[in-house]
Write an enzyme that holds these catalytic residues in place. Structure first.
Site, PDB file in Angstrom:
ATOM      1  N   SER A   6       0.832  -1.199   0.000  1.00 17.12           N
ATOM      2  CA  SER A   6       0.000   0.000   0.000  1.00 17.12           C
ATOM      3  C   SER A   6       0.868   1.251   0.000  1.00 17.12           C
ATOM      4  CB  SER A   6      -0.900   0.014   1.229  1.00 17.12           C
ATOM      5  OG  SER A   6      -1.453   1.309   1.364  1.00 17.12           O
ATOM      6  N   MET A  34      -9.188   7.740   0.117  1.00 15.28           N
ATOM      7  CA  MET A  34     -10.091   8.036   1.253  1.00 15.28           C
ATOM      8  C   MET A  34     -10.653   9.446   1.101  1.00 15.28           C
ATOM      9  SD  MET A  34      -7.733   6.684   4.355  1.00 15.28           S
ATOM     10  CE  MET A  34      -6.867   5.112   4.287  1.00 15.28           C
ATOM     11  N   HIS A  63      -8.235   0.999  -4.076  1.00 15.62           N
ATOM     12  CA  HIS A  63      -9.180   0.631  -3.018  1.00 15.62           C
ATOM     13  C   HIS A  63      -9.911   1.902  -2.620  1.00 15.62           C
ATOM     14  CE1 HIS A  63      -9.516  -0.712   1.505  1.00 15.62           C
ATOM     15  NE2 HIS A  63     -10.694  -0.629   0.927  1.00 15.62           N
ATOM     16  N   MET A  65     -12.228   3.996  -0.559  1.00 18.46           N
ATOM     17  CA  MET A  65     -12.917   4.126   0.733  1.00 18.46           C
ATOM     18  C   MET A  65     -13.635   5.467   0.700  1.00 18.46           C
ATOM     19  SD  MET A  65      -9.803   2.616   2.986  1.00 18.46           S
ATOM     20  CE  MET A  65      -8.651   2.865   1.651  1.00 18.46           C
ATOM     21  N   MET A 135     -11.371  -6.614   4.752  1.00 18.64           N
ATOM     22  CA  MET A 135     -10.568  -5.735   5.607  1.00 18.64           C
ATOM     23  C   MET A 135     -10.262  -6.457   6.921  1.00 18.64           C
ATOM     24  SD  MET A 135      -9.936  -2.901   4.029  1.00 18.64           S
ATOM     25  CE  MET A 135      -9.115  -2.128   5.428  1.00 18.64           C
ATOM     26  N   GLY A 140      -9.362   3.162   6.998  1.00 21.11           N
ATOM     27  CA  GLY A 140      -9.143   4.567   7.339  1.00 21.11           C
ATOM     28  C   GLY A 140      -7.711   4.919   7.662  1.00 21.11           C
ATOM     29  N   PHE A 141      -6.983   3.980   8.245  1.00 26.79           N
ATOM     30  CA  PHE A 141      -5.616   4.303   8.656  1.00 26.79           C
ATOM     31  C   PHE A 141      -4.699   3.105   8.466  1.00 26.79           C
ATOM     32  CE2 PHE A 141      -8.552   6.913  10.995  1.00 26.79           C
ATOM     33  CZ  PHE A 141      -8.013   8.184  10.867  1.00 26.79           C
ATOM     34  N   GLY A 142      -3.465   3.377   8.088  1.00 33.05           N
ATOM     35  CA  GLY A 142      -2.456   2.333   8.075  1.00 33.05           C
ATOM     36  C   GLY A 142      -1.927   2.123   9.491  1.00 33.05           C
ATOM     37  N   GLY A 143      -1.176   1.061   9.672  1.00 31.46           N
ATOM     38  CA  GLY A 143      -0.478   0.848  10.933  1.00 31.46           C
ATOM     39  C   GLY A 143      -1.309   0.287  12.068  1.00 31.46           C
ATOM     40  N   ASP A 173      -6.519  -6.989   3.714  1.00 30.27           N
ATOM     41  CA  ASP A 173      -5.929  -5.654   3.834  1.00 30.27           C
ATOM     42  C   ASP A 173      -6.025  -5.163   5.273  1.00 30.27           C
ATOM     43  OD1 ASP A 173      -5.133  -3.030   3.514  1.00 30.27           O
ATOM     44  OD2 ASP A 173      -6.731  -2.490   2.104  1.00 30.27           O
ATOM     45  N   GLY A 174      -4.861  -4.913   5.881  1.00 31.26           N
ATOM     46  CA  GLY A 174      -4.827  -4.308   7.208  1.00 31.26           C
ATOM     47  C   GLY A 174      -4.036  -5.130   8.202  1.00 31.26           C
ATOM     48  N   GLY A 175      -2.909  -4.604   8.639  1.00 30.67           N
ATOM     49  CA  GLY A 175      -2.107  -5.292   9.646  1.00 30.67           C
ATOM     50  C   GLY A 175      -1.468  -6.578   9.152  1.00 30.67           C
TER      51      GLY A 175
HETATM   52  C1  DX5 Z   1      -6.441   0.976   5.517  1.00 27.77           C
HETATM   53  C2  DX5 Z   1      -5.960   0.698   4.127  1.00 27.77           C
HETATM   54  C3  DX5 Z   1      -4.834  -0.251   4.062  1.00 27.77           C
HETATM   55  C4  DX5 Z   1      -3.610   0.227   4.782  1.00 27.77           C
HETATM   56  C5  DX5 Z   1      -2.803  -0.978   5.141  1.00 27.77           C
HETATM   57  O1  DX5 Z   1      -7.595   1.739   5.468  1.00 27.77           O
HETATM   58  O2  DX5 Z   1      -6.993   0.162   3.337  1.00 27.77           O
HETATM   59  O3  DX5 Z   1      -4.526  -0.587   2.718  1.00 27.77           O
HETATM   60  O4  DX5 Z   1      -2.832   1.093   4.020  1.00 27.77           O
HETATM   61  O5  DX5 Z   1      -1.764  -0.553   5.964  1.00 27.77           O
HETATM   62  P1  DX5 Z   1      -1.119  -1.503   7.043  1.00 27.77           P
HETATM   63  O6  DX5 Z   1      -0.513  -2.665   6.308  1.00 27.77           O
HETATM   64  O7  DX5 Z   1      -0.128  -0.632   7.702  1.00 27.77           O
HETATM   65  O8  DX5 Z   1      -2.220  -1.978   7.960  1.00 27.77           O
HETATM   66 ZN    ZN Z   2      -6.417  -0.651   1.259  1.00 25.94          ZN
END
Ligand code: DX5
Ligand code: ZN
Length: 214
Positions: A6, A34, A63, A65, A135, A140-143, A173-175
């Site tokens: 991502s 987003m 993607h 959102m 998901m 909404g947020f990475g990390g 997708d996510g973590g």
């Molecule tokens: C979250 C995004 C993800 C995000 C993944 O809303 O859809 O694609 O960037 O980031 P990580 O791998 O850090 O969870």
């Molecule tokens: Zn994503």
């Protein structure tokens, strides 16, 4: 296993270098769009996507959102984006029409859901979507930390797809990281999105290779 890092986790002051790195090592480049309404965050829009599309040498996986995802399909097509997913929560009864329009525009159509949507809500769209996006954090947020219940959701969706005699890929997708990737592979995931795991590493290419081998 396909790996879709991502770009949300990239260094936006050196985006060209990161797109170059992903062009060399990734299978897909995941673009998290987003709008600040569907999710409580704003990422980037077409000024960035247009620029990335000009230099990327791997297929782009957008993607969305956003509310009213259908507003953006034409521009994504013009940018040569290969895969477009949007959220069932955003599209509601328009989901089938959205999937159809994406496909008619020559792109692969994906349907996404957040962790609080019963995965069975995707079942009516098996056969209509080219891929599904489960998901494993709230969009909404990475990390964020991977939600372990996502594994059972991927398994249940994989079983329903198999029951229908199909092989539709499931993107998670996510973590996602090298530790949970093998479990995700066993559960039936075919595409792994990873932001922090790739970009926080001193050797992103090695993380991508580890995820691919899961
Ligand atoms: C979250 C995004 C993800 C995000 C993944 O809303 O859809 O694609 O960037 O980031 P990580 O791998 O850090 O969870
Ligand atoms: Zn994503």
């Amino acid at each position: 296993m396909l790996v879709a890092p991502s770009l949300l986790a990239a260094d936006f002051l050196h985006l060209a270098e990161d797109v170059e790195m992903l062009s060399a090592h990734a299978d897909l480049i995941h673009l998290d769009v987003m709008d600040g309404t569907f999710v409580p965050n704003i990422s980037f829009g077409f000024s960035v996507i247009d620029a990335v599309a000009k230099v990327a040498r791997k297929p782009l996986d957008a993607h969305l959102m956003v509310v009213h995802p259908e507003r953006w399909f034409k521009r994504l097509q013009q940018d040569g984006v290969s895969m477009v997913s949007f959220h069932l929560e955003a599209a509601g009864e328009q989901a089938s029409a959205c999937l159809r329009e994406i496909r008619e525009r020559g792109m692969q159509a994906g349907l996404a859901v957040n962790p609080d949507v019963p995965v069975e809500a995707l079942f009516p769209y098996v056969g209509q979507a080219d891929f599904f996006l489960v998901m494993s954090v709230f969009a909404g947020f990475g990390g964020q930390a991977f939600i372990p219940e996502s594994l059972g959701r991927v398994q249940a969706l994989r079983a329903e797809i198999a029951r229908r005699g199909l092989q539709t890929p499931i993107e998670v997708d996510g973590g996602v990281n090298a530790q949970n990737a093998p479990e995700l592979a066993r559960a039936g995931a075919g595409i792994l999105v990873a932001g922090s795991a790739v970009f926080a590493s001193p050797s992103p290419a090695a993380v991508i290779a580890a995820l691919r081998g899961a």
